[in-house]
Write a protein that holds these residues in place. Structure first.
Motif, PDB file in Angstrom:
ATOM      1  N   SER A 171       0.823  -1.211   0.000  1.00 11.21           N
ATOM      2  CA  SER A 171       0.000   0.000   0.000  1.00 11.21           C
ATOM      3  C   SER A 171       0.855   1.258   0.000  1.00 11.21           C
ATOM      4  CB  SER A 171      -0.959  -0.002   1.192  1.00 11.21           C
ATOM      5  OG  SER A 171      -0.262   0.008   2.421  1.00 11.21           O
ATOM      6  N   LEU A 172       1.996   1.234   0.700  1.00  9.78           N
ATOM      7  CA  LEU A 172       2.877   2.401   0.721  1.00  9.78           C
ATOM      8  C   LEU A 172       3.539   2.627  -0.634  1.00  9.78           C
ATOM      9  CD1 LEU A 172       4.641   2.043   4.193  1.00  9.78           C
ATOM     10  CD2 LEU A 172       2.797   3.615   3.573  1.00  9.78           C
ATOM     11  N   LEU A 173       3.886   1.545  -1.316  1.00  9.15           N
ATOM     12  CA  LEU A 173       4.581   1.650  -2.595  1.00  9.15           C
ATOM     13  C   LEU A 173       3.637   1.810  -3.783  1.00  9.15           C
ATOM     14  CD1 LEU A 173       7.218  -1.154  -1.931  1.00  9.15           C
ATOM     15  CD2 LEU A 173       7.738   1.281  -2.235  1.00  9.15           C
ATOM     16  N   GLY A 174       2.408   1.328  -3.637  1.00 16.66           N
ATOM     17  CA  GLY A 174       1.455   1.384  -4.744  1.00 16.66           C
ATOM     18  C   GLY A 174       1.567   0.208  -5.690  1.00 16.66           C
ATOM     19  N   HIS A 175       2.432  -0.752  -5.386  1.00 21.07           N
ATOM     20  CA  HIS A 175       2.583  -1.959  -6.196  1.00 21.07           C
ATOM     21  C   HIS A 175       3.180  -3.041  -5.310  1.00 21.07           C
ATOM     22  CE1 HIS A 175       6.600  -0.027  -6.508  1.00 21.07           C
ATOM     23  NE2 HIS A 175       7.027  -1.268  -6.402  1.00 21.07           N
ATOM     24  N   ARG A 176       3.180  -4.256  -5.819  1.00 17.93           N
ATOM     25  CA  ARG A 176       3.812  -5.347  -5.076  1.00 17.93           C
ATOM     26  C   ARG A 176       5.305  -5.316  -5.329  1.00 17.93           C
ATOM     27  NH1 ARG A 176       3.336  -9.332  -2.156  1.00 17.93           N
ATOM     28  NH2 ARG A 176       1.066  -9.159  -2.017  1.00 17.93           N
ATOM     29  N   PRO A 177       6.121  -5.151  -4.272  1.00 23.58           N
ATOM     30  CA  PRO A 177       7.572  -5.145  -4.463  1.00 23.58           C
ATOM     31  C   PRO A 177       8.098  -6.546  -4.750  1.00 23.58           C
ATOM     32  CG  PRO A 177       7.056  -5.004  -2.137  1.00 23.58           C
ATOM     33  CD  PRO A 177       5.736  -4.935  -2.865  1.00 23.58           C
ATOM     34  N   SER A 178       9.325  -6.602  -5.194  1.00 19.25           N
ATOM     35  CA  SER A 178       9.987  -7.887  -5.388  1.00 19.25           C
ATOM     36  C   SER A 178      10.078  -8.618  -4.049  1.00 19.25           C
ATOM     37  CB  SER A 178      11.383  -7.668  -5.961  1.00 19.25           C
ATOM     38  OG  SER A 178      11.308  -7.014  -7.210  1.00 19.25           O
ATOM     39  N   PRO A 179      10.282  -9.936  -4.071  1.00 15.72           N
ATOM     40  CA  PRO A 179      10.387 -10.681  -2.804  1.00 15.72           C
ATOM     41  C   PRO A 179      11.396 -10.048  -1.852  1.00 15.72           C
ATOM     42  CG  PRO A 179      10.279 -12.211  -4.644  1.00 15.72           C
ATOM     43  CD  PRO A 179      10.380 -10.837  -5.244  1.00 15.72           C
ATOM     44  N   LYS A 180      11.077 -10.097  -0.565  1.00 13.31           N
ATOM     45  CA  LYS A 180      11.874  -9.344   0.413  1.00 13.31           C
ATOM     46  C   LYS A 180      13.276  -9.900   0.600  1.00 13.31           C
ATOM     47  CE  LYS A 180       9.487 -11.641   4.287  1.00 13.31           C
ATOM     48  NZ  LYS A 180       8.617 -11.373   5.458  1.00 13.31           N
ATOM     49  N   LEU A 186      14.303  -5.809  -0.847  1.00  9.73           N
ATOM     50  CA  LEU A 186      14.725  -5.241   0.427  1.00  9.73           C
ATOM     51  C   LEU A 186      14.875  -3.729   0.318  1.00  9.73           C
ATOM     52  CD1 LEU A 186      15.738  -5.645   3.334  1.00  9.73           C
ATOM     53  CD2 LEU A 186      18.024  -6.019   2.381  1.00  9.73           C
ATOM     54  N   GLN A 187      15.482  -3.263  -0.757  1.00 12.96           N
ATOM     55  CA  GLN A 187      15.688  -1.826  -0.931  1.00 12.96           C
ATOM     56  C   GLN A 187      14.363  -1.078  -1.003  1.00 12.96           C
ATOM     57  OE1 GLN A 187      18.397  -0.799  -4.071  1.00 12.96           O
ATOM     58  NE2 GLN A 187      17.815   1.334  -4.091  1.00 12.96           N
ATOM     59  N   GLN A 188      13.382  -1.643  -1.716  1.00 10.27           N
ATOM     60  CA  GLN A 188      12.079  -0.987  -1.814  1.00 10.27           C
ATOM     61  C   GLN A 188      11.400  -0.890  -0.456  1.00 10.27           C
ATOM     62  OE1 GLN A 188       9.573  -1.798  -5.532  1.00 10.27           O
ATOM     63  NE2 GLN A 188      10.903  -3.590  -5.461  1.00 10.27           N
ATOM     64  N   ARG A 189      11.489  -1.924   0.341  1.00  6.33           N
ATOM     65  CA  ARG A 189      10.835  -1.910   1.652  1.00  6.33           C
ATOM     66  C   ARG A 189      11.486  -0.875   2.577  1.00  6.33           C
ATOM     67  NH1 ARG A 189       9.932  -6.636  -0.701  1.00  6.33           N
ATOM     68  NH2 ARG A 189       8.045  -7.826  -0.177  1.00  6.33           N
ATOM     69  N   ILE A 190      12.807  -0.821   2.571  1.00  6.96           N
ATOM     70  CA  ILE A 190      13.490   0.170   3.396  1.00  6.96           C
ATOM     71  C   ILE A 190      13.163   1.583   2.920  1.00  6.96           C
ATOM     72  CG2 ILE A 190      15.772   1.100   3.967  1.00  6.96           C
ATOM     73  CD1 ILE A 190      16.752  -1.777   4.181  1.00  6.96           C
ATOM     74  N   ALA A 191      13.137   1.778   1.599  1.00  4.10           N
ATOM     75  CA  ALA A 191      12.797   3.102   1.057  1.00  4.10           C
ATOM     76  C   ALA A 191      11.382   3.509   1.449  1.00  4.10           C
ATOM     77  CB  ALA A 191      12.948   3.097  -0.464  1.00  4.10           C
ATOM     78  N   ALA A 192      10.441   2.563   1.429  1.00  3.28           N
ATOM     79  CA  ALA A 192       9.058   2.884   1.792  1.00  3.28           C
ATOM     80  C   ALA A 192       8.975   3.392   3.227  1.00  3.28           C
ATOM     81  CB  ALA A 192       8.176   1.653   1.614  1.00  3.28           C
ATOM     82  N   LEU A 193       9.742   2.806   4.129  1.00  2.00           N
ATOM     83  CA  LEU A 193       9.740   3.241   5.525  1.00  2.00           C
ATOM     84  C   LEU A 193      10.448   4.584   5.699  1.00  2.00           C
ATOM     85  CD1 LEU A 193      10.540  -0.196   7.213  1.00  2.00           C
ATOM     86  CD2 LEU A 193       8.304   0.928   7.059  1.00  2.00           C
TER      87      LEU A 193
END
Length: 264
Positions: A171-180, A186-193
């Motif tokens: 929901s924060l990214l607006g799309h499904r990120p690659s597997p964590k 991992l980079q997308q999840r950290i960037a979202a936070l």
């Protein structure tokens, strides 16, 4: 305030707690500063959270309760949600609403149903919700609505909620990120936070485990519950999931794969 997120594990001694507290940043904006705790059992985590008193708002990465079979064959909610025959019959309402957006969750056993061996982590989650019951489980007064904005004053309905870190990140990214477990995921999840003002003074989140990042995502969901900036989905009688955006998209798809050249 202490905004707490808990990532639940099937291993009794591996419950992961992260808390966020506000701090005025150098540019006069508000940062959310992380505190990561060593893993512990349900009693230790609950003791730590309840020690914050009325400052605590908590989101847990686990079902808050068992399925009530509100979507079983013949139930009126099936028609209200236009569910196809044979689909979502063993889902909670919140799970079906998220699954249709490509945010799949694990099926939750019905009341009185024995847990399978792989579902042991849910039993830990139920125990954690019981241990934190003094905070009050968030159940919005929504009439017949099955999703909506959290809105101002949400904490009068409870300071303890269920969330789902995978859906938080989507929901924060607006799309499904690659597997964590992939570098890009991992980079997308950290960037979202970090883009939401979350600060880790000990390595900028890059030294954290995946469980710690999921707990941090849950803590951010707790923050949006307290601030009235999030949304909820589900039937309050059965349990709702809180997510950190005012409204969810219709679906969350992965990005297209990167270009690759053909071999000669």
């Amino acid at each position: 305030m202490r905004y707490c997120g808990i990532d639940v594990s099937a291993r009794p001694s591996q419950q992961q707690l992260c808390s966020l507290h506000p701090r005025r940043g150098a540019d006069a904006t508000t940062e959310l500063v992380t505190t990561f705790y060593e893993p512990g059992d349900v009693a230790a985590v609950a003791r730590t959270v309840l020690g914050f008193g009325r400052e605590a708002v908590v989101a847990v990465d686990a079902p808050s309760g068992r399925r009530l079979d509100l979507l079983a064959p013949g139930m009126p909610l099936r028609d209200a949600l236009h569910l196809p025959q044979g689909r979502y019959e063993r889902s909670r309402v919140c799970d079906a609403l998220l699954f249709r957006r490509r945010l799949p969750l694990y099926p939750v056993p019905a009341t009185g149903q024995a847990l399978a061996a792989w579902e042991g982590w849910m039993e830990v989650g139920f125990a954690l919700f019981d241990a934190l019951d003094a905070l009050g489980l968030y159940r919005p007064e929504a009439g017949t609505a099955l999703e909506g904005e959290v809105g101002d004053g949400a904490l009068r309905f409870g300071r303890l909620c269920e969330t789902y870190p995978d859906a938080v990140f989507c929901s924060l990214l607006g799309h499904r990120p690659s597997p964590k477990r992939t570098p890009w995921g991992l980079q997308q999840r950290i960037a979202a936070l970090r883009m939401r003002g979350i600060v880790d003074d000990d390595g900028g989140l890059w030294h954290r485990t995946l469980d710690e990042l999921d707990a941090c995502a849950a803590a951010y969901a707790a923050y949006t519950l307290a601030e009235g900036a999030g949304s909820w989905v589900g039937d309050p009688r059965e349990g709702v999931v809180v997510l950190p955006v005012p409204a969810l998209a219709d679906r969350y798809d992965p990005l297209p794969p990167p270009a690759r050249s053909r071999l000669a």
